[in-house]
Motif scaffolding. Structure first.
Motif, PDB file in Angstrom:
ATOM      1  N   GLU A   1       0.855  -1.196   0.000  1.00 32.04           N
ATOM      2  CA  GLU A   1       0.000   0.000   0.000  1.00 32.04           C
ATOM      3  C   GLU A   1       0.883   1.235   0.000  1.00 32.04           C
ATOM      4  OE1 GLU A   1      -2.579  -0.202   3.358  1.00 32.04           O
ATOM      5  OE2 GLU A   1      -3.640  -1.993   2.664  1.00 32.04           O
ATOM      6  N   ARG A   2       0.724   2.058  -1.030  1.00 32.98           N
ATOM      7  CA  ARG A   2       1.509   3.293  -1.179  1.00 32.98           C
ATOM      8  C   ARG A   2       3.017   3.031  -1.025  1.00 32.98           C
ATOM      9  NH1 ARG A   2      -3.014   4.638   1.564  1.00 32.98           N
ATOM     10  NH2 ARG A   2      -1.986   4.424   3.577  1.00 32.98           N
TER      11      ARG A   2
ATOM     12  N   ALA B   1       1.519  -3.225   4.096  1.00 33.06           N
ATOM     13  CA  ALA B   1       0.399  -2.749   4.916  1.00 33.06           C
ATOM     14  C   ALA B   1       0.766  -2.770   6.394  1.00 33.06           C
ATOM     15  CB  ALA B   1      -0.831  -3.614   4.678  1.00 33.06           C
TER      16      ALA B   1
ATOM     17  N   ALA C   1      -1.065  -5.097  -4.642  1.00 32.52           N
ATOM     18  CA  ALA C   1      -2.353  -4.489  -4.322  1.00 32.52           C
ATOM     19  C   ALA C   1      -3.480  -5.016  -5.206  1.00 32.52           C
ATOM     20  CB  ALA C   1      -2.258  -2.970  -4.436  1.00 32.52           C
TER      21      ALA C   1
ATOM     22  N   GLU D   1      -6.805  -6.895  -3.852  1.00 37.30           N
ATOM     23  CA  GLU D   1      -8.151  -6.370  -4.087  1.00 37.30           C
ATOM     24  C   GLU D   1      -9.059  -7.447  -4.681  1.00 37.30           C
ATOM     25  OE1 GLU D   1     -11.382  -3.990  -4.071  1.00 37.30           O
ATOM     26  OE2 GLU D   1      -9.449  -3.631  -3.091  1.00 37.30           O
TER      27      GLU D   1
END
Length: 259
Positions: free
Chosen positions: A204-205, A209, A242, A246
């Motif tokens: 994440e980014r 996470a 990611a 998802e």
């Protein structure tokens, strides 16, 4: 069912992440009711403690009442003695006998005064204990009501989540069966070693996470390629990209929503 040996790395990563999502939901269910059983047990202990205290106080009041009765009987006995000694004074032969009887009468009067003092103290003690009993009775009723509410809440959650938990546990076993033993062992080891029980996390980014450590761009490319299982060098967690995360979240959420 696909043989474990036939799974591609991507399929292993998907199975691992699915297992993580399922186990996390089971964790949520258990955490949701996790504090309630402890609260219920604590309240039961408080109710039991207050009940015992009230029984003890009631017994003490009854015991003091008995002591008051004994003292009142003693006073009657002392008064009878005074009456007897007073009558005897009318029939004495000398001052020595009269004075002796007078001292006996004085002694009996002192005993009466002492007994009356004790009765007064006993009554004051009873009044104090009655106040404490009233306070504890009110507290007990409040605790009982709170206990009833918490038990109802716990039973409701247990009823609501029992079926879901049983199905999810079966799903967890199903996904575990897809994964080779060494990966399952690693997954469980990582999961048991971290506070939030997350052994498989997504990027994440640019970071794993829940972590502040950035994953190098080249490693991110390798993770996205899904050609090998890569772990975070800082936390030891297994990493997935990611997009895969998802897709699997949508799949598992659909399964959970259908329960």
């Amino acid at each position: 069912m696909t043989n474990k040996a036939e799974l591609t790395v991507e399929e292993k990563l998907r199975a691992l992440y699915d297992l993580q999502l399922i186990d996390s939901r089971i964790d949520e269910i258990r955490n949701m009711r996790g504090e309630l059983p402890l609260e219920v047990e604590d309240l039961k202990d408080e109710v039991a403690g207050l009940t015992i205290r009230l029984e003890k106080l009631t017994t003490e009041v009854e015991s003091i009442d008995e002591q008051i009765k004994v003292k009142k009987n003693d006073i009657d006995t002392f008064k009878e003695a005074i009456k007897k000694y007073t009558e005897q004074q009318t029939d004495v032969r000398n001052n020595r006998e009269f004075n002796s009887l007078t001292k006996e009468i004085e002694f009996q009067n002192l005993e009466i005064e002492l007994a009356e003092k004790h009765i007064k103290e006993f009554k004051a003690s009873i009044e104090h204990k009655k106040v404490v009993i009233a306070q504890n009775s009110e507290k007990l009723e409040s605790k009982k009501a709170h206990l009833g509410h918490k038990e109802s809440e716990l039973n409701g959650i247990m009823e609501e989540t029992k079926r879901e938990e049983e199905i999810l546990l079966a799903k967890s076993e199903e996904f575990t069966a897809l994964i080779e033993e060494r990966l399952v062992t690693a997954y469980q080891r990582i999961r048991n070693g971290v506070r939030n029980k997350l052994a498989v996390v997504s990027i994440e980014r640019g970071a794993s996470a829940g972590s502040y450590f950035t994953i190098p761009p080249q490693v991110q490319v390798e993770i996205a390629a899904r050609k090998k299982i890569i772990t975070d060098e800082h936390s030891g967690r297994i990493l997935v990209d990611a997009a895969l995360a998802e897709e699997e979240r949508e799949k598992i959420n659909a399964i959970i929503a259908s329960l």
